[in-house]
Design an enzyme around this catalytic site. Structure first.
Site, PDB file in Angstrom:
ATOM      1  CG  ASP A   8     -10.894   4.478 -19.677  1.00 22.85           C
ATOM      2  OD1 ASP A   8     -10.924   4.034 -20.842  1.00 22.85           O
ATOM      3  OD2 ASP A   8     -11.879   4.958 -19.100  1.00 22.85           O
ATOM      4  CG  ASP A 129     -17.055  12.289 -24.750  1.00 24.31           C
ATOM      5  OD1 ASP A 129     -17.352  11.168 -25.211  1.00 24.31           O
ATOM      6  OD2 ASP A 129     -15.903  12.735 -24.735  1.00 24.31           O
TER       7      ASP A 129
END
Length: 239
Positions: A8, A129
């Site tokens: 990330d 998500d």
């Protein structure tokens, strides 16, 4: 089941967030390409990249770090975060990404996802998500009334390569993945589903594998913290 180590990216560094909060970022390294090479040396088959700044900005922000990773490793990489138009999709695939992940636009512009999946077969995934079963977009900052399963089903005929399903409340929290919800989603669609969020121990990976319906799992913090040994995990998942 394929294990995808996660890198990330925030401000050019490798970080992990807690439940998607940018202020709750832990920095794990300032050389993403070196981290990618270390994951590959341990035997991973894929890498999962996220442009966190891009997810909020709606455009690529950590391009230099991503390009450095792509130049350093030979394994296929998938990436999401700020990819919201055909030009950006084409740009990243041209630079060497194996797969782009479309999240926000999967809710806001489904025609774009369908067009991209037709134009680039096998190279477009949908990122779903969810918080308590409902989809969140724009770096998880925007709540919607769309149910994750309904969104997944809407892409059954689109030709997308995979669905990456993240349970936001589990992400980065080291509390285990939401196996029940992820398996239910995987059973609801024919598209391969990759689990993300909360994978903290080898037992989590084995439990996901043993559902028999989950195609892959993404892990970040547990690999950085040493709670999961990547080499051991890959060997176990092949067994």
């Amino acid at each position: 089941m394929i294990l995808y180590p996660a890198i990330d990216l925030k401000d050019g560094q490798c970080v992990r967030l807690l439940r998607g909060e940018m202020e709750a970022a832990t920095v794990f390294g300032d050389d993403p390409a070196a981290q990618a090479a270390a994951f590959v040396a341990a035997g991973c088959q894929w890498l999962h990249l996220v442009d966190l700044n891009g997810a909020f900005a709606g455009r690529p922000v950590n391009a230099a770090a991503v390009e450095a990773i792509l130049a350093r490793v030979a394994v296929p990489c998938q990436m999401g975060g700020g990819i919201r138009d055909m030009a950006t999709i084409a740009m990243w695939l041209d630079k060497g990404l194996a797969r782009v992940i479309l999240g926000t636009v999967a809710v806001e512009n489904p025609d774009l996802v369908r067009e991209a999946a037709r134009e680039f077969p096998g190279k477009v995934a949908v990122g779903i998500d969810a918080r308590k079963g409902f989809v969140a977009t724009r770096g998880w900052a925007a709540e919607t009334g769309v149910q994750a399963t309904d969104l997944a089903r809407s892409y059954e005929d689109a030709g997308v390569a995979a669905i990456i399903y993240t349970d936001i409340d589990r992400d980065g929290a080291m509390q285990g993945p939401n196996i029940e919800a992820t398996a239910a989603l995987a059973r609801a669609v024919a598209i391969p589903v990759i689990a993300s969020g909360g994978v903290s121990h080898m037992a989590d990976l084995i439990a996901l594998r043993d559902t028999g319906v989950i195609a892959g799992a993404i892990s970040g913090r547990a690999l950085y913290d040493g709670a999961i040994d990547l080499g051991d995990a890959i060997a176990a998942l092949k067994a």
